[in-house]
Design a protein around this motif. Structure first.
Motif, PDB file in Angstrom:
ATOM      1  N   ALA A  72       0.973  -1.129  -0.059  1.00  0.00           N
ATOM      2  CA  ALA A  72      -0.041  -0.050   0.013  1.00  0.00           C
ATOM      3  C   ALA A  72       0.865   1.393   0.082  1.00  0.00           C
ATOM      4  O   ALA A  72       0.233   2.319   0.058  1.00  0.00           O
ATOM      5  CB  ALA A  72      -0.918   0.041   1.197  1.00  0.00           C
ATOM      6  N   GLY A  73       2.140   1.260   0.191  1.00  0.00           N
ATOM      7  CA  GLY A  73       3.069   2.277  -0.074  1.00  0.00           C
ATOM      8  C   GLY A  73       3.035   3.184   1.127  1.00  0.00           C
ATOM      9  O   GLY A  73       3.635   4.156   1.431  1.00  0.00           O
ATOM     10  N   LEU A  74       2.796   2.531   2.309  1.00  0.00           N
ATOM     11  CA  LEU A  74       3.082   3.129   3.779  1.00  0.00           C
ATOM     12  C   LEU A  74       4.519   2.927   4.086  1.00  0.00           C
ATOM     13  O   LEU A  74       4.617   3.659   5.135  1.00  0.00           O
ATOM     14  CB  LEU A  74       1.922   2.465   4.779  1.00  0.00           C
ATOM     15  CG  LEU A  74       0.390   2.675   4.110  1.00  0.00           C
ATOM     16  CD1 LEU A  74      -0.548   2.022   5.361  1.00  0.00           C
ATOM     17  CD2 LEU A  74      -0.029   4.132   4.013  1.00  0.00           C
ATOM     18  N   ILE A  75       5.131   1.823   3.902  1.00  0.00           N
ATOM     19  CA  ILE A  75       6.320   1.644   4.321  1.00  0.00           C
ATOM     20  C   ILE A  75       7.213   1.381   3.150  1.00  0.00           C
ATOM     21  O   ILE A  75       7.020   0.719   2.154  1.00  0.00           O
ATOM     22  CB  ILE A  75       6.651   0.041   5.220  1.00  0.00           C
ATOM     23  CG1 ILE A  75       5.778   0.544   6.524  1.00  0.00           C
ATOM     24  CG2 ILE A  75       7.951  -0.281   5.547  1.00  0.00           C
ATOM     25  CD1 ILE A  75       5.535  -1.101   7.262  1.00  0.00           C
ATOM     26  N   PRO A  76       8.510   1.997   2.920  1.00  0.00           N
ATOM     27  CA  PRO A  76       9.169   1.942   2.004  1.00  0.00           C
ATOM     28  C   PRO A  76       9.863   0.471   1.604  1.00  0.00           C
ATOM     29  O   PRO A  76      10.178  -0.225   2.751  1.00  0.00           O
ATOM     30  CB  PRO A  76      10.441   2.964   2.011  1.00  0.00           C
ATOM     31  CG  PRO A  76      10.291   3.274   3.436  1.00  0.00           C
ATOM     32  CD  PRO A  76       8.973   2.990   3.961  1.00  0.00           C
ATOM     33  N   ILE A  77      10.168   0.035   0.467  1.00  0.00           N
ATOM     34  CA  ILE A  77      10.697  -1.264   0.207  1.00  0.00           C
ATOM     35  C   ILE A  77      12.212  -1.082   0.263  1.00  0.00           C
ATOM     36  O   ILE A  77      12.590   0.410  -0.315  1.00  0.00           O
ATOM     37  CB  ILE A  77      10.138  -2.049  -0.796  1.00  0.00           C
ATOM     38  CG1 ILE A  77      10.290  -1.270  -2.073  1.00  0.00           C
ATOM     39  CG2 ILE A  77       8.642  -2.192  -0.609  1.00  0.00           C
ATOM     40  CD1 ILE A  77       9.724  -2.151  -3.214  1.00  0.00           C
ATOM     41  N   ASP A  78      12.972  -2.126   0.271  1.00  0.00           N
ATOM     42  CA  ASP A  78      14.608  -1.821   0.211  1.00  0.00           C
ATOM     43  C   ASP A  78      14.839  -1.967  -1.424  1.00  0.00           C
ATOM     44  O   ASP A  78      15.458  -1.493  -2.054  1.00  0.00           O
ATOM     45  CB  ASP A  78      15.374  -2.730   0.888  1.00  0.00           C
ATOM     46  CG  ASP A  78      15.238  -2.542   2.236  1.00  0.00           C
ATOM     47  OD1 ASP A  78      14.912  -1.312   2.625  1.00  0.00           O
ATOM     48  OD2 ASP A  78      15.553  -3.413   3.183  1.00  0.00           O
TER      49      ASP A  78
END
Ligand SMILES: Nc1ncnc2c1ncn2[C@@H]1O[C@H](COP(=O)(O)OP(=O)(O)OP(=O)(O)O)[C@@H](O)[C@H]1O
Ligand SMILES: [Mg+2]
Length: 272
Positions: A72-78
């Motif tokens: 959902a784009g609430l936490i960035p991915i590495d």
């Protein structure tokens, strides 16, 4: 960056992006996420089907919330890539229902204005907003006064409002992180049925995190079982009983069988 570096970056071979099978909505490829130097997800691949409900179930702390929050784009991915029907998140309309409804609604807005908020943000006219509000009120069969402030409502009523707000802009995907866990039994049953009704009306793709296995299976077309971290897919089980599912569903052999299989996989993973 020197121009030559920019060119090199453009020309660098991208890892092959393998599309999901027909009917896939969300494609997750090579997803990697570390917290404090420890891997949570490493090169994780997953296909989420369109117009289905996927329940996510797994051991405590295995990364269920983090998974839907990254999608959902609430936490960035590495690193990695997540596409919705081949589109980026920015081009996709999503809705999110939080576990903690008390912190999810704006206390300074009346409930109706909370629900209408995403439509206001989109710049919709009052006429369009009112029409959508009427539709939502009818489809949720709302019996409480939406002119009240959230703190004047019961927990279940607030969570109903949160779900209505998430659905107001007609999202392509709805994320729900343990939406029933702070509710009493009666309210859980009520909202669960509402959610099923909305799904039958709209076919919105849903990703539902639940710690209640019965509920996870009851609502699901697919149960996604996760391992302990670093998190992998333990198994994906398909559940095809017709909707609407009812109290009777809970005692059908297919439901009982799927619940048993899910529990066996869960126990295997917890003991590992
Ligand atoms: N911001 C953070 N910083 C460091 N570690 C984190 C952070 N957020 C989550 N984690 C860790 O990542 C793991 C996954 O967390 P997450 O909340 O996604 O799990 P969960 O499966 O939703 O857990 P629960 O069943 O308790 O809801 C946990 O081990 C957690 O401690
Ligand atoms: Mg969680």
């Amino acid at each position: 960056m020197r121009p030559v570096d920019a060119l090199l970056e453009i020309d660098a071979p991208r890892p092959e992006f393998e599309p999901g099978p027909a009917g896939t909505h969300i494609t997750i490829r090579g997803l990697t996420k570390y917290f404090a130097g420890w891997p949570l997800y490493e090169n994780f691949n997953l296909d989420i089907p369109k117009n289905k409900i996927v329940s996510i179930f797994g051991p405590n702390g295995c990364g269920k919330s983090t998974l839907i929050n990254m999608i959902a784009g609430l936490i960035p991915i590495d690193s990695g890539e997540i596409l919705f029907d081949g589109k980026s998140l920015k081009e996709t309309r999503i809705g999110y229902v939080f576990q903690n409804y008390r912190e999810a609604l704006f206390p300074w807005l009346r409930t109706i204005d909370n629900i209408a908020y995403p439509l206001k943000l989109e710049g919709k006219s009052n006429l369009e907003i009112n029409r959508r509000m009427e539709e939502l009120v009818a489809s949720f069969d709302v019996k409480f006064d939406l002119k009240r402030y959230p703190y004047e409502l019961s927990g279940g009523q607030q969570q109903t409002a949160s779900i209505m707000r998430a659905l107001a802009p007609r999202p392509e995907v709805l994320f729900l992180d343990e939406p029933f866990s702070a509710l009493d039994f009666e309210m859980t049953l009520f909202i669960r049925e509402k959610l099923q009704e909305v799904f039958m009306q709209t076919g919105t793709t849903m990703m539902l995190v639940s710690h209640d296995l019965e509920e996870a299976v009851y609502l699901a077309d697919q149960v996604l079982l996760l391992t302990k971290r670093p998190t992998r897919i333990a198994e994906i089980l398909h559940y095809g009983d017709a909707r609407p599912r009812t109290v009777e569903t809970l005692s059908t052999p297919s439901f009982i069988d799927l619940k048993k299989k899910s529990l066996e996989i869960f126990q295997r993973e917890v003991r590992r």
